[in-house]
Design a protein around this motif. Structure first.
Motif, PDB file in Angstrom:
ATOM      1  N   THR A 295       0.832  -1.212   0.000  1.00  0.00           N
ATOM      2  CA  THR A 295       0.000   0.000   0.000  1.00  0.00           C
ATOM      3  C   THR A 295       0.861   1.255   0.000  1.00  0.00           C
ATOM      4  N   GLN A 296       1.974   1.212   0.703  1.00  0.00           N
ATOM      5  CA  GLN A 296       2.848   2.377   0.779  1.00  0.00           C
ATOM      6  C   GLN A 296       3.755   2.483  -0.435  1.00  0.00           C
ATOM      7  N   GLN A 297       4.200   1.353  -0.943  1.00  0.00           N
ATOM      8  CA  GLN A 297       5.028   1.367  -2.157  1.00  0.00           C
ATOM      9  C   GLN A 297       4.253   1.935  -3.335  1.00  0.00           C
ATOM     10  N   ASN A 298       2.973   1.637  -3.390  1.00  0.00           N
ATOM     11  CA  ASN A 298       2.151   2.130  -4.496  1.00  0.00           C
ATOM     12  C   ASN A 298       1.966   3.644  -4.458  1.00  0.00           C
ATOM     13  N   PHE A 299       2.110   4.228  -3.280  1.00  0.00           N
ATOM     14  CA  PHE A 299       1.820   5.652  -3.138  1.00  0.00           C
ATOM     15  C   PHE A 299       3.060   6.500  -2.880  1.00  0.00           C
ATOM     16  N   MET A 300       4.078   5.920  -2.243  1.00  0.00           N
ATOM     17  CA  MET A 300       5.218   6.735  -1.830  1.00  0.00           C
ATOM     18  C   MET A 300       6.515   5.933  -1.838  1.00  0.00           C
ATOM     19  N   ALA A 301       6.767   5.237  -2.927  1.00  0.00           N
ATOM     20  CA  ALA A 301       7.973   4.418  -3.046  1.00  0.00           C
ATOM     21  C   ALA A 301       9.266   5.215  -2.831  1.00  0.00           C
ATOM     22  N   PRO A 302       9.388   6.442  -3.358  1.00  0.00           N
ATOM     23  CA  PRO A 302      10.626   7.198  -3.129  1.00  0.00           C
ATOM     24  C   PRO A 302      10.902   7.441  -1.646  1.00  0.00           C
ATOM     25  N   TYR A 303       9.845   7.647  -0.875  1.00  0.00           N
ATOM     26  CA  TYR A 303      10.026   7.900   0.553  1.00  0.00           C
ATOM     27  C   TYR A 303      10.586   6.669   1.254  1.00  0.00           C
ATOM     28  N   LEU A 304      10.035   5.514   0.963  1.00  0.00           N
ATOM     29  CA  LEU A 304      10.519   4.288   1.595  1.00  0.00           C
ATOM     30  C   LEU A 304      11.963   4.001   1.194  1.00  0.00           C
ATOM     31  N   GLU A 305      12.258   4.154  -0.077  1.00  0.00           N
ATOM     32  CA  GLU A 305      13.610   3.867  -0.571  1.00  0.00           C
ATOM     33  C   GLU A 305      14.636   4.816   0.051  1.00  0.00           C
ATOM     34  N   ALA A 306      14.214   6.011   0.431  1.00  0.00           N
ATOM     35  CA  ALA A 306      15.127   6.996   1.007  1.00  0.00           C
ATOM     36  C   ALA A 306      15.687   6.557   2.360  1.00  0.00           C
ATOM     37  N   PHE A 307      15.122   5.511   2.955  1.00  0.00           N
ATOM     38  CA  PHE A 307      15.612   4.993   4.235  1.00  0.00           C
ATOM     39  C   PHE A 307      16.462   3.735   4.064  1.00  0.00           C
ATOM     40  N   VAL A 308      16.707   3.349   2.830  1.00  0.00           N
ATOM     41  CA  VAL A 308      17.546   2.172   2.572  1.00  0.00           C
ATOM     42  C   VAL A 308      18.980   2.650   2.356  1.00  0.00           C
ATOM     43  N   HIS A 309      19.789   2.544   3.394  1.00  0.00           N
ATOM     44  CA  HIS A 309      21.166   3.027   3.373  1.00  0.00           C
ATOM     45  C   HIS A 309      22.095   1.986   3.984  1.00  0.00           C
ATOM     46  N   SER A 310      23.369   2.326   4.042  1.00  0.00           N
ATOM     47  CA  SER A 310      24.369   1.394   4.574  1.00  0.00           C
ATOM     48  C   SER A 310      24.489   1.480   6.098  1.00  0.00           C
ATOM     49  N   ASN A 311      23.607   2.247   6.725  1.00  0.00           N
ATOM     50  CA  ASN A 311      23.614   2.346   8.187  1.00  0.00           C
ATOM     51  C   ASN A 311      22.226   2.728   8.688  1.00  0.00           C
ATOM     52  N   GLU A 312      22.058   2.720  10.000  1.00  0.00           N
ATOM     53  CA  GLU A 312      20.873   3.252  10.669  1.00  0.00           C
ATOM     54  C   GLU A 312      21.358   4.061  11.859  1.00  0.00           C
ATOM     55  N   CYS A 313      20.825   5.281  12.000  1.00  0.00           N
ATOM     56  CA  CYS A 313      21.293   6.173  13.058  1.00  0.00           C
ATOM     57  C   CYS A 313      20.171   6.526  14.030  1.00  0.00           C
ATOM     58  N   PHE A 314      20.578   6.732  15.281  1.00  0.00           N
ATOM     59  CA  PHE A 314      19.631   6.993  16.357  1.00  0.00           C
ATOM     60  C   PHE A 314      20.189   8.071  17.280  1.00  0.00           C
ATOM     61  N   THR A 315      19.304   8.651  18.081  1.00  0.00           N
ATOM     62  CA  THR A 315      19.714   9.439  19.228  1.00  0.00           C
ATOM     63  C   THR A 315      19.689   8.510  20.425  1.00  0.00           C
TER      64      THR A 315
END
Length: 350
Positions: A295-315
Motif C-alpha cells: 500500500t505504501q510502495q504504491n503511493f510513496m515508493a521514493p520515501y521508503l527507498e530513502a531509508f535504505v542506506h548502509s547504516n541506521e542512526c539513532f539518538t
C-alpha cells in the motif's frame, strides 16, 4: 510512517516544564559526534512503531544484527495506519470515502507488517499488532487518557480496537490502557535495547508514541528491584522537514551504498548520535522487507527507498533520561496544544 497524522509544534507555555533533560536543549546538533553502536551477544530488542512500516524504516537493519548475535526481537505496532486519506483515495479512485474503506486499508497495512516481520525474522520475530486507530496516539496522550473517555476515530468511527489481527480486540482507545499495555510488554520481554520514535518527530503519532515509550519505560524501571535493568534507549527519526534526501522525489533513488545521518538541525539535547553500520546483505534485506508494504510502495515508493542506506542512526538516551517524564506529560495534557508547523519550536522543552 503516515502522512495522515499532523505535523508538530507546541506553544512556549507548554514547554516550560522543569526537570527532564531528555527534552531540554537549545544545543546545536551541528556539534554532534557520531558514535558507532555495537550490538552485543544475546540482546533482547524491543521496537515500538506508531504505524505499519515504521518498525522496518527505523530499525530493520538493527533487528537483523540482533538476530545474528543470537538475540531476540519483539516489534510492537500501535496503530493500523488506517487514515492515510490521500493514499486510500488513489487506491480506490474515489474522493468520497466510507468507513469501510479506512477499515479495509488498515487490515491491509497490518497484514503487510506481518509479512515484513516474517521476512526479517524467518518466523523468529515476535510481532504485536495493537490495532489502535491512526492519528489516535496524540489524542490519547493529551485528551483521552481515561477509559471513560476513549478517542473516537473520525475515519473508522471506532473508539476501541476493532481489527481481527489485533492482540486485544475490544480494548478502549485511551492513554491509560496504551501505557499499561506497553508496561506489560516491557515486563514480559525485559529488553536490553528499546527503539522508539524521537519526541521531536514532525508527526503527532510519532512524537506522542515517543512520549508513551518514555512513560512506560519510567514506570517499568521504577518498579524493578535493585539492581535495576539498564537498557540502552535509541530514538529513531522518520519525519523531519526536507529529510532524508530523495524522500520527496518522483522516482526512488538508490542510496543503499551510502550512509544516512540524522539531520544537523535536529537538536542534540545533550545526547549522542549512535549509528549501526549495515552489511550489504542487511541493507538489501531491509529493502526487501519494505517491499512488503504494498500500500505504501504504491503511493510513496521514493520515501521508503530513502531509508535504505548502509547504516541506521539513532539518538541514544539513558534510562535516567525518563525521570520527570510524567510532569512533562501532565503539562502537555493541561495545554492540549495541537500539532502544526515545525518541531524545532520545541527546542526549549524542559
Amino acid at each position: 510512517m503516515n502522512s495522515a497524522t499532523q505535523s508538530v509544534s507546541f506553544g512556549k507555555t507548554t514547554l516550560a516544564v522543569a526537570g527532564i533533560f531528555f527534552l531540554l536543549c537549545p544545543t546545536s546538533s551541528s556539534a554532534q559526534t557520531v558514535q558507532k553502536f555495537d550490538v552485543g551477544k544475546g540482546e533482547r530488542l524491543l521496537i515500538l512503531a506508531p504505524h505499519p512500516d515504521d518498525e522496518t524504516l527505523g530499525a530493520a537493519g538493527l533487528a537483523q544484527q540482533v538476530f545474528e548475535q543470537g538475540g531476540s526481537v519483539r516489534s510492537v505496532v500501535v496503530t493500523a495506519g488506517d487514515a492515510y486519506v490521500d493514499a486510500i483515495e488513489e487506491a480506490t479512485g474515489r474522493h468520497h470515502l466510507k468507513r469501510a474503506d479506512f477499515y479495509k486499508y488498515g487490515e491491509q497495512r497490518l497484514e503487510e507488517s506481518q509479512k515484513a516481520a516474517q521476512l526479517l525474522g524467518n518466523g523468529a520475530l515476535k510481532l504485536n499488532l495493537l490495532g489502535f486507530s491512526d492519528g489516535s496516539i496524540y489524542d490519547m496522550l493529551v485528551s483521552n487518557w481515561w477509559r471513560k473517555y476513549p478517542d473516537k476515530s473520525e475515519y473508522t468511527g471506532f473508539n476501541h480496537v476493532y481489527y481481527k489481527q489485533a492482540e486485544k480486540k475490544g480494548m478502549a482507545q485511551d492513554g491509560q490502557d496504551l501505557r499499561n499495555e506497553l508496561v506489560a510488554i516491557l515486563r514480559t520481554s525485559k529488553p536490553t535495547l528499546i527503539v522508539f520514535p524521537d519526541v521531536m518527530e514532525d508527526d503527532s503519532d510519532h512524537a506522542a508514541l515517543g512520549m508513551f515509550a518514555l512513560l512506560a519505560i519510567d514506570e517499568w524501571l521504577e518498579h524493578q528491584k535493585p539492581p535495576r535493568p539498564q537498557p540502552r534507549l535509541l530514538a529513531y527519526l522518520i519525519h523531519w522537514p526536507n529529510w532524508p534526501p530523495g524522500a520527496n522525489g518522483v522516482k526512488p533513488v538508490d542510496y543503499s551504498q551510502k550512509p544516512l545521518y540524522l539531520p544537523t538541525n535536529l537538536p542534540l539535547r545533550g545526547h549522542v548520535r549512535a549509528c549501526v553500520d549495515l552489511s550489504r546483505q542487511q541493507t538489501l534485506t531491509k529493502r526487501e522487507a519494505l517491499a512488503q508494504y504494498k500500500t505504501q510502495q504504491n503511493f510513496m515508493a521514493p520515501y521508503l527507498e530513502a531509508f535504505v542506506h548502509s547504516n541506521e542512526c539513532f539518538t541514544q538516551l539513558k534510562p535516567a533520561d525518563t525521570d520527570g517524564i510524567e510532569k512533562v506529560v501532565k503539562r502537555w495534557q493541561n495545554a492540549k496544544k495541537s500539532f502544526s508547523s515545525h518541531p524545532n519550536t520545541r527546542r526549549r522543552i524542559l
